[in-house]
Design a protein around this motif. Sequence first.
Motif, PDB file in Angstrom:
ATOM      1  N   SER A 297       7.289 -13.093 -36.984  1.00  0.00           N
ATOM      2  CA  SER A 297       6.284 -12.729 -35.976  1.00  0.00           C
ATOM      3  C   SER A 297       6.833 -12.889 -34.558  1.00  0.00           C
ATOM      4  O   SER A 297       7.789 -13.626 -34.314  1.00  0.00           O
ATOM      5  N   ARG A 298       6.202 -12.168 -33.631  1.00  0.00           N
ATOM      6  CA  ARG A 298       6.491 -12.262 -32.196  1.00  0.00           C
ATOM      7  C   ARG A 298       7.949 -11.913 -31.868  1.00  0.00           C
ATOM      8  O   ARG A 298       8.579 -12.572 -31.060  1.00  0.00           O
ATOM      9  N   ASN A 299       8.450 -10.881 -32.538  1.00  0.00           N
ATOM     10  CA  ASN A 299       9.793 -10.359 -32.237  1.00  0.00           C
ATOM     11  C   ASN A 299       9.645  -8.881 -31.867  1.00  0.00           C
ATOM     12  O   ASN A 299       9.627  -8.002 -32.744  1.00  0.00           O
ATOM     13  N   ASP A 300       9.548  -8.621 -30.586  1.00  0.00           N
ATOM     14  CA  ASP A 300       9.239  -7.271 -30.119  1.00  0.00           C
ATOM     15  C   ASP A 300      10.352  -6.265 -30.354  1.00  0.00           C
ATOM     16  O   ASP A 300      10.124  -5.053 -30.300  1.00  0.00           O
ATOM     17  N   ALA A 301      11.570  -6.720 -30.606  1.00  0.00           N
ATOM     18  CA  ALA A 301      12.679  -5.788 -30.814  1.00  0.00           C
ATOM     19  C   ALA A 301      12.707  -5.224 -32.230  1.00  0.00           C
ATOM     20  O   ALA A 301      13.381  -4.225 -32.491  1.00  0.00           O
ATOM     21  N   LEU A 302      11.983  -5.845 -33.160  1.00  0.00           N
ATOM     22  CA  LEU A 302      11.939  -5.341 -34.530  1.00  0.00           C
ATOM     23  C   LEU A 302      11.029  -4.118 -34.613  1.00  0.00           C
ATOM     24  O   LEU A 302      10.003  -4.047 -33.932  1.00  0.00           O
TER      25      LEU A 302
ATOM     26  N   SER B 283      11.017 -11.474 -54.325  1.00  0.00           N
ATOM     27  CA  SER B 283      10.370 -12.757 -54.645  1.00  0.00           C
ATOM     28  C   SER B 283       9.354 -13.173 -53.585  1.00  0.00           C
ATOM     29  O   SER B 283       8.695 -14.207 -53.724  1.00  0.00           O
ATOM     30  N   LEU B 284       9.234 -12.389 -52.528  1.00  0.00           N
ATOM     31  CA  LEU B 284       8.402 -12.763 -51.378  1.00  0.00           C
ATOM     32  C   LEU B 284       6.923 -12.877 -51.758  1.00  0.00           C
ATOM     33  O   LEU B 284       6.359 -11.976 -52.388  1.00  0.00           O
ATOM     34  N   ARG B 285       6.317 -14.018 -51.356  1.00  0.00           N
ATOM     35  CA  ARG B 285       4.890 -14.236 -51.567  1.00  0.00           C
ATOM     36  C   ARG B 285       4.115 -14.288 -50.255  1.00  0.00           C
ATOM     37  O   ARG B 285       2.923 -14.003 -50.232  1.00  0.00           O
ATOM     38  N   PHE B 286       4.774 -14.682 -49.183  1.00  0.00           N
ATOM     39  CA  PHE B 286       4.126 -14.737 -47.870  1.00  0.00           C
ATOM     40  C   PHE B 286       5.017 -14.053 -46.846  1.00  0.00           C
ATOM     41  O   PHE B 286       6.227 -14.261 -46.812  1.00  0.00           O
ATOM     42  N   LEU B 287       4.385 -13.247 -45.980  1.00  0.00           N
ATOM     43  CA  LEU B 287       5.106 -12.596 -44.890  1.00  0.00           C
ATOM     44  C   LEU B 287       4.287 -12.681 -43.612  1.00  0.00           C
ATOM     45  O   LEU B 287       3.127 -12.292 -43.569  1.00  0.00           O
ATOM     46  N   GLY B 288       4.899 -13.211 -42.552  1.00  0.00           N
ATOM     47  CA  GLY B 288       4.286 -13.224 -41.227  1.00  0.00           C
ATOM     48  C   GLY B 288       5.010 -12.233 -40.337  1.00  0.00           C
ATOM     49  O   GLY B 288       6.198 -12.405 -40.054  1.00  0.00           O
ATOM     50  N   VAL B 289       4.299 -11.174 -39.927  1.00  0.00           N
ATOM     51  CA  VAL B 289       4.926 -10.135 -39.113  1.00  0.00           C
ATOM     52  C   VAL B 289       3.957  -9.707 -37.995  1.00  0.00           C
ATOM     53  O   VAL B 289       3.951  -8.565 -37.567  1.00  0.00           O
ATOM     54  N   SER B 290       3.174 -10.670 -37.511  1.00  0.00           N
ATOM     55  CA  SER B 290       2.189 -10.369 -36.466  1.00  0.00           C
ATOM     56  C   SER B 290       2.845 -10.346 -35.081  1.00  0.00           C
ATOM     57  O   SER B 290       3.910 -10.927 -34.873  1.00  0.00           O
TER      58      SER B 290
ATOM     59  N   LYS C 168       0.106 -13.013 -49.472  1.00  0.00           N
ATOM     60  CA  LYS C 168      -0.535 -13.083 -48.157  1.00  0.00           C
ATOM     61  C   LYS C 168       0.368 -12.448 -47.108  1.00  0.00           C
ATOM     62  O   LYS C 168       1.576 -12.692 -47.084  1.00  0.00           O
ATOM     63  N   VAL C 169      -0.247 -11.620 -46.250  1.00  0.00           N
ATOM     64  CA  VAL C 169       0.465 -10.986 -45.147  1.00  0.00           C
ATOM     65  C   VAL C 169      -0.334 -11.194 -43.869  1.00  0.00           C
ATOM     66  O   VAL C 169      -1.546 -10.970 -43.840  1.00  0.00           O
ATOM     67  N   ILE C 170       0.352 -11.655 -42.822  1.00  0.00           N
ATOM     68  CA  ILE C 170      -0.262 -11.759 -41.497  1.00  0.00           C
ATOM     69  C   ILE C 170       0.460 -10.772 -40.599  1.00  0.00           C
ATOM     70  O   ILE C 170       1.652 -10.939 -40.296  1.00  0.00           O
ATOM     71  N   SER C 171      -0.238  -9.721 -40.194  1.00  0.00           N
ATOM     72  CA  SER C 171       0.364  -8.659 -39.399  1.00  0.00           C
ATOM     73  C   SER C 171      -0.479  -8.385 -38.167  1.00  0.00           C
ATOM     74  O   SER C 171      -1.438  -9.122 -37.873  1.00  0.00           O
ATOM     75  N   ASN C 172      -0.154  -7.322 -37.451  1.00  0.00           N
ATOM     76  CA  ASN C 172      -0.931  -6.969 -36.256  1.00  0.00           C
ATOM     77  C   ASN C 172      -2.382  -6.669 -36.608  1.00  0.00           C
ATOM     78  O   ASN C 172      -3.275  -6.803 -35.770  1.00  0.00           O
ATOM     79  N   GLY C 173      -2.612  -6.277 -37.858  1.00  0.00           N
ATOM     80  CA  GLY C 173      -3.971  -5.965 -38.300  1.00  0.00           C
ATOM     81  C   GLY C 173      -4.755  -7.169 -38.759  1.00  0.00           C
ATOM     82  O   GLY C 173      -5.903  -7.052 -39.197  1.00  0.00           O
ATOM     83  N   GLY C 174      -4.155  -8.343 -38.680  1.00  0.00           N
ATOM     84  CA  GLY C 174      -4.844  -9.564 -39.083  1.00  0.00           C
ATOM     85  C   GLY C 174      -4.263 -10.144 -40.362  1.00  0.00           C
ATOM     86  O   GLY C 174      -3.165  -9.779 -40.803  1.00  0.00           O
ATOM     87  N   GLU C 175      -5.006 -11.053 -40.980  1.00  0.00           N
ATOM     88  CA  GLU C 175      -4.550 -11.745 -42.192  1.00  0.00           C
ATOM     89  C   GLU C 175      -5.126 -11.057 -43.420  1.00  0.00           C
ATOM     90  O   GLU C 175      -6.314 -10.753 -43.472  1.00  0.00           O
ATOM     91  N   LYS C 176      -4.277 -10.828 -44.396  1.00  0.00           N
ATOM     92  CA  LYS C 176      -4.731 -10.142 -45.605  1.00  0.00           C
ATOM     93  C   LYS C 176      -4.215 -10.855 -46.833  1.00  0.00           C
ATOM     94  O   LYS C 176      -3.023 -11.108 -46.963  1.00  0.00           O
ATOM     95  N   ASP C 177      -5.146 -11.200 -47.740  1.00  0.00           N
ATOM     96  CA  ASP C 177      -4.766 -11.756 -49.028  1.00  0.00           C
ATOM     97  C   ASP C 177      -4.532 -10.605 -49.993  1.00  0.00           C
ATOM     98  O   ASP C 177      -5.351  -9.680 -50.108  1.00  0.00           O
ATOM     99  N   VAL C 178      -3.418 -10.660 -50.697  1.00  0.00           N
ATOM    100  CA  VAL C 178      -3.030  -9.586 -51.596  1.00  0.00           C
ATOM    101  C   VAL C 178      -3.059 -10.106 -53.023  1.00  0.00           C
ATOM    102  O   VAL C 178      -2.500 -11.164 -53.322  1.00  0.00           O
TER     103      VAL C 178
END
Length: 383
Positions: free
Chosen positions: A307-312, A325-332, A354-364
């Motif tokens: 998260s918080r990496n504007d160059a990505l 194997s990823l279970r959690f990703l933070g990309v907000s 679980k994913v936390i992105s610009n669209g908010g938190e989402k349980d998958v």
Amino acid sequence: MFALKGFTLDDPLGNLSTTMFQSLIWLHRLQQLTVTHSVVTEAGLAGVSRLVHLTSLNLMGTANLSHVVVKAITSLSKLKTLDLSSCPLLSQPALEDLSRLTSLEQLTLRRCSLSDKRLTFLEVLSRLTVLDLTECSAKPWVQIPQLCALNLAGCRLRTICMEALATMTALQNLNLDFACMLSNDHIFAMSALVELTSLSMQSCGSDTSPIGCWTLAALQHMPKLADLNLSSGHLTPLALLPLGYLTYLTRLELAECKTLCTADMLIVSSLHRLRQLNLASCHALRDASMQRVLPSTLQHLTALTISRNDALTDAIMPTLCGLTSLRFLGVSDCAQVSEAAVDQLYTALPRLQKVISNGGEKDVLPLGAINDASSCLAESSGV
């Protein structure tokens, strides 16, 4: 006959009266007592000495905890765990009576008023293995050979503190987060702590004295280190080179380490046992460096925060899809990463929860769980 063994009351409004507290004293067989943020009188608190079977006592934030009360506590010969955090009337002379608690194994003195002198009254506690001195208003130092866990977060350290620390070779968990005056020499002196499995040094170094490769070389003498936190550290480029020796590392926190370069990322990629990686606000990160190191070597990652990496950009998504194997990703708060790109992950990563992105938190719901649920539904329907 029923015997209550534990009682907990958090009293932030100070509603617990002395009479109410004294009524607890009749629970003679009580083994665990937690009464926090209370304003019970000194005389009322002193009655705790009658609870002779207590093994755990938590009086955190108790306004009237004084020398008299500490004396009463020291008569509890079976006490193993004690928390006297944030008690404003306590000072080191009052705490020195704790040396009588010879069965004590865990002691928490967060935000207590200690002096700069050696805490000799703790060194006689031969069973003490866990000590928490977080944010104590001094430069405390202690030398306890059998100590396994020590928290000095927010304390002001000096050379004599670190010299004493280097002799406590049984330490397995050490927290030096935000420890003022933590210098390169201090960190290098920790090379003797060969039993460490967890080390946290948030905000280590400074703009004028950054932490470099030579300093972190001390970590290569810690072969059992599995959990390392260098978040907000003032690091020089290539400072992470010695981490290549930490073959047991499973969790690495590098959030807000703004000087990370591609070479540092290559070192991170060599940590084949890594399960959790935090690269939030590492502004030097680019799609190319992530694409180069993530999919080929970090296949076992279960949690990743970028998260918080504007160059990505969206170009990073195919790389993330390789982390099966990823279970959690933070990309907000990644301005150039779209929700449409994030949506690709939900089908590409079967274990994602679980994913936390610009669209908010989402349980998958993981794909495997969906298949199991479908099978159960089919069976129940007789299909």
